[in-house]
Write a protein that holds these residues in place. Structure first.
Motif, PDB file in Angstrom:
ATOM      1  N   ARG B 161       0.857  -1.185   0.000  1.00 38.73           N
ATOM      2  CA  ARG B 161       0.000   0.000   0.000  1.00 38.73           C
ATOM      3  C   ARG B 161       0.888   1.228   0.000  1.00 38.73           C
ATOM      4  O   ARG B 161       2.097   1.130   0.223  1.00 38.73           O
ATOM      5  N   GLU B 162       0.264   2.387  -0.242  1.00 35.12           N
ATOM      6  CA  GLU B 162       1.038   3.625  -0.205  1.00 35.12           C
ATOM      7  C   GLU B 162       1.442   3.884   1.231  1.00 35.12           C
ATOM      8  O   GLU B 162       0.593   3.881   2.125  1.00 35.12           O
ATOM      9  N   PRO B 163       2.733   4.143   1.463  1.00 31.89           N
ATOM     10  CA  PRO B 163       3.194   4.343   2.834  1.00 31.89           C
ATOM     11  C   PRO B 163       2.435   5.474   3.525  1.00 31.89           C
ATOM     12  O   PRO B 163       2.144   6.498   2.904  1.00 31.89           O
ATOM     13  N   LEU B 166      -3.975   4.693   3.591  1.00 32.37           N
ATOM     14  CA  LEU B 166      -4.693   3.458   3.261  1.00 32.37           C
ATOM     15  C   LEU B 166      -5.023   3.437   1.770  1.00 32.37           C
ATOM     16  O   LEU B 166      -6.056   2.939   1.352  1.00 32.37           O
ATOM     17  N   ARG B 167      -4.126   4.006   0.968  1.00 30.34           N
ATOM     18  CA  ARG B 167      -4.408   4.092  -0.464  1.00 30.34           C
ATOM     19  C   ARG B 167      -3.720   2.964  -1.220  1.00 30.34           C
ATOM     20  O   ARG B 167      -2.650   2.512  -0.845  1.00 30.34           O
ATOM     21  N   ASN B 168      -4.376   2.543  -2.284  1.00 26.61           N
ATOM     22  CA  ASN B 168      -3.834   1.487  -3.144  1.00 26.61           C
ATOM     23  C   ASN B 168      -3.370   0.261  -2.363  1.00 26.61           C
ATOM     24  O   ASN B 168      -2.237  -0.186  -2.468  1.00 26.61           O
TER      25      ASN B 168
END
Lengths: 333, 277, 285
Positions: B161-163, B166-168
């Motif tokens: 996920r994107e650091p 909570l995206r992607n």
């Protein structure tokens, strides 16, 4: 009907549509939720799944979609008038390529900084878009007399190609998982699950929209021609600079929020012009409002059509936009 | 089906010759398997990404998945090259110069044992390979037995996920190697119904599917408490999810956690410990 | 009659190091004048018009409107007094004729002001003055060349404002260049009418010697960025000047009854690098 009245009526109609879409969109999704429960304050937040789906999963997503859609559509309108080219998009001048390169670097360098709740990828992509804007601006204004729109266009197209090459290079050096993650970012995504990124993008977008609002009539004159606009009293250099910088800033902020979601900036202004004519005092606000509704609807399709899988929202807009763009080219020639 | 293909492949490719003496492996997890079955001494070169076992670190490297250095590979005069299924161009070139190759593709958990045995036959280590495969299977079975009968927590196995947000979010879905590991470790996959190896999951889906445990794989070697907090913090937004509410968002870190090779048992052990403390 | 627009010994180059395209030019436009600017391609006619309109600043020399230096006026203030009709108008989007004419009101409006009843009345008067009231709601790009040119002239009139009475100048860059004979005549008579009936001061650059001879009361002949001759039409338009201007031998007839001058090109004198002149047209530099 007076011109003022016509503007007010048309823009109100578009506003009503956009508001209706924005209110409806968060109530639908792959899960059926009870709105009564979602808004019931007596249920503790930690236990209220309906409220969390509504306020964490859907509402930020719809707001982000509205903001990004409005911004990309409005920036498209401004750049089309500035370049006097109806096929220009907010990404024509290299802003999105710069943003993508920034995001790519953030992913591959595993940057994990965060400023005020804004994480590395949005930060880096915004920085990239500013860099691209600065380069194109410097190139196009190196001539003494303001911005040359031809040089602007050439510089933008060249920068797009060059940055794309850099992106491929970085991607080649990156690990598989990193490259995939960066590619995913480039497909656009609005599931932000937080209000922070929206609030962070907002000031830049609000400032740009204030600039847009001041230049609507000037955009009409610019689209007739720079020389003609100058002879009608437009401070042409100032106007072009303001248009370019504000549109780029807004695009950069929108892309850092939702990724480089394509085609919004060209489909929406065109549909709006077909509906209401070419006067930018109507086209610009109507495009912003229609762009908001359009992207929210595209994202609704993205999150529901293939459920439980998601379609990247940029893929949805491209699937609609590609054929539309071709139709436009054929129609124009 | 896979076994049938492999047998077919073996009958075609192996012309009943002496075992290869100069093996080049372009697939890191297969390199580990080669060493596990006793074919290590035959390996003369590996991919750029090979680090395990330590012996490979002194071997020459010949590119990787997308950029194999064909010239160097041929100049090392291999008599067997381990290629990945997608390296069709390299395979065609090897065919042209009559260098045999072993065509590997990732599969499920069982596929590790299948690969071990196939490579054992191919490299002249049938017995050792069989033994390694049995040991591995026994290790896996031991975990399975230990967790048998225990309630299987509904688990979301996140691997990207994107650091900081909570995206992607990408998670293991209804089939494939990670899914098999999760099942072996006594979990139930909340994405069971998605017939893919991985899927992007929206926050809405996570909220709706209410996993009891969120297992998150993290590539970092070491995570101190502050790092760990930074990784786990974004999940707190989804406080209605049982895993979040009950503090069962668990970060699994360390190298080789998910390499489909002999070390896979460690990964499954770790998962099982997280799921059944 | 006092000078309304006055270019005082102006020179101009487009970029540092580039050659001067206008060199030491002095031009006086009196209030109510109808002046023609003649000269071969690249002689600096368009540039001179840009200097006169103030969209470019002279490299040296100065331009005065009334008795104020033009560069002391804001672009907006200058545009209220000086309107330009460009050679061709190519729109990026599909505007209606009335919208084009209303754009002329730009310098009279504030940033957020919308055209009010006065502006609309002025636009309608401008349409009437150019005989285009019936085209008001048509799309500009659907109009014929002559109709387009009249709409653009109407926009210039709307720009100059209230019944065109304030001291104001319209600068027209080859207004008939892309038109056929019928439209050329139509525009010529429109310009005469606007000048005589509405008192609009005009400077018109053109390649059409006969149009210039028939409507302009004075002429400015330009070659290589300099003024070759200037003065009343009958004095300036001589066979000698035509030869010096275009390297063309021409018969110049004066109709004894009407005083009309007609110019008939006969032959090219110096058949150097230039293309045959009669009828040839191109973009000015």
């Amino acid at each position: 009907m007076s011109i003022r009245r016509r503007i007010a009526i048309v823009v109100s109609a578009f506003a009503a549509f956009a508001i209706a879409v924005m209110i409806w969109a968060p109530t639908v999704g792959t899960t059926s939720i009870s709105l009564a429960r979602a808004f019931d304050r007596s249920i503790p937040w930690h236990d209220n799944v309906d409220a969390q789906i509504f306020f964490v999963a859907r509402l930020p997503r719809v707001l982000a979609g509205g903001l990004v859609g409005a911004t990309l559509a409005a920036a498209g309108v401004v750049l089309q008038a500035l370049l006097r080219n109806p096929l220009a998009t907010p990404f024509t001048l290299g802003v999105s390529a710069g943003a993508s390169l920034g995001a790519m670097l953030a992913v591959t360098m595993r940057l994990e900084l965060s400023v005020l709740g804004i994480t590395s990828i949005p930060l880096a992509s915004f920085a990239g878009s500013l860099l691209a804007t600065a380069i194109v601006y410097a190139l196009a204004s190196s001539q003494r007399r303001g911005l040359s729109t031809n040089v602007l266009l050439l510089a933008g197209v060249t920068l797009n190609a060059f940055f794309s090459a850099l992106i491929l290079f970085v991607q080649y050096l990156a690990d598989f998982a990193e490259a995939l993650r960066a590619i995913r970012w480039m497909m656009g995504g609005l599931d932000v699950a937080s209000y922070f990124p929206i609030v962070a993008a907002l000031p830049f977008i609000v400032i740009s929209f204030a600039a847009f609002a001041m230049m609507t009539r000037t955009l009409n004159l610019l689209s007739v021609g720079a020389e003609a606009a100058a002879s009608r009293g437009v401070e042409i250099v100032k106007a072009q600079r303001l248009a370019f910088v504000s549109a780029s800033l807004a695009t950069g902020a929108a892309v850092s929020l939702g990724g480089p979601i394509g085609f919004i900036g060209i489909i929406v202004p065109h549909l709006v012009r077909l509906m209401v004519g070419a006067d930018h005092r109507i086209v610009l606000p109507a495009s912003a409002l229609f762009g908001a509704a359009f992207l929210v609807l595209c994202d609704l399709a993205a999150r529901t059509l293939m459920s439980p899988l998601e379609i990247p929202v940029g893929v949805v807009t491209a699937l609609i936009g590609g054929p539309f763009f071709l139709w436009l080219l054929v129609k124009r020639s | 089906m896979k076994k049938l293909l492999l047998t077919l492949l073996l009958t075609v490719a192996v012309s009943a010759q002496a075992p290869p003496r100069r093996i080049i492996s372009l697939v890191p997890n297969v390199t580990e398997i080669l060493f596990a079955i006793g074919a290590g001494p035959q390996v003369v070169a590996v991919s750029n990404y090979d680090v395990e076992p330590p012996e490979v670190r002194s071997l020459p490297t010949v590119g990787a998945l997308v950029d194999p250095d064909t010239e160097k590979i041929i100049s090392l005069r291999p008599d067997l090259v381990i290629t990945y299924g997608s390296q069709t161009e390299l395979q065609a070139q090897l065919k042209r110069v009559s260098i045999p190759f072993f065509d590997y593709r990732h599969g499920g958990l069982d596929h590790i044992m299948v690969t071990m045995r196939a490579l054992g036959e191919r490299t002249g280590h049938v017995d050792q390979a069989d033994k390694a495969a049995r040991t591995l299977q026994a290790g896996i079975d031991a975990v399975k037995t230990r967790v048998a009968g225990k309630p299987r927590p509904r688990t979301l196995l996140v691997f990207g996920r994107e650091p900081g947000s909570l995206r992607n979010i990408y998670a293991s879905a209804g089939r494939g190697f990670l899914h098999d590991m999760l099942i072996a470790a006594g979990g139930e996959d909340v994405l069971n119904d998605i017939e893919k190896e991985s899927a992007q999951v929206s926050t809405e889906m996570i909220l709706a599917r209410k996993p009891d445990v969120i297992l998150e794989l993290n590539a970092a070697n070491r995570l101190n408490d502050a790092d760990l907090k930074a990784v786990v913090d974004p999940w707190m937004t989804l406080s209605s999810v049982p895993a979040v509410r009950n503090k069962r968002v668990i970060v699994l870190n360390g190298p080789g956690l998910t390499v489909p090779g002999p070390r896979v048992v460690d990964g499954i052990e770790k998962m099982a410990k997280a799921l059944h403390p | 009659m006092r000078d309304l627009l006055w270019a005082d010994n102006v020179s101009f180059r487009y970029a540092a190091g580039a050659p001067l395209v206008v060199e030491g030019v002095t031009v006086r436009l009196a209030d109510g004048a109808l002046a023609g600017i003649l000269g071969p391609n690249g002689s600096g006619k368009t540039t001179l018009l840009r200097l006169l309109s103030g969209t470019r600043r002279p490299t040296s020399g100065r331009v005065l409107i009334g008795d104020r230096p033009l560069d002391q006026l804001s672009r907006r203030d200058a545009a209220r007094q000086i309107a330009v009709v460009p050679q061709e108008t190519e729109l990026a989007f599909e505007y209606r004729a009335i919208e084009i004419v209303l754009m002329g009101r730009h310098p009279h409006l504030g940033v957020f002001t919308v055209e009010g009843p006065d502006d609309i009345r002025i636009a309608q008067e401008a349409l009437a003055a150019t005989g285009t009231s019936h085209l008001s709601d048509r799309f500009f790009h659907e109009l014929s060349g002559g109709e387009k040119q009249r709409i653009v002239i109407a926009a210039a009139l709307a720009q100059l404002g209230h019944s065109f009475s304030a001291p104001s100048v319209a600068l027209l860059d080859e207004p008939t260049a892309s038109l056929d004979l019928g439209y050329q005549l139509e525009i010529s008579s429109l310009l005469t009418r606007l000048n005589q009936d509405h008192g609009v001061t005009m400077a018109i650059s053109t390649h059409d010697l006969n149009m210039a001879a028939s409507i302009c009361r004075e002429l400015i002949l330009m070659r290589d960025g300099r003024v070759l001759a200037a003065g009343p039409t009958s004095e300036v338009l001589t066979p000698d000047n035509v030869r010096r201007l275009y390297d063309v031998e021409a018969d110049v007839h004066v109709n004894d009854e009407t005083g009309h001058i007609t110019v008939l090109p006969v032959r090219r004198i110096d058949s150097g690098s230039r293309l045959p002149a009669p009828g040839s047209r191109g973009n000015p530099a």
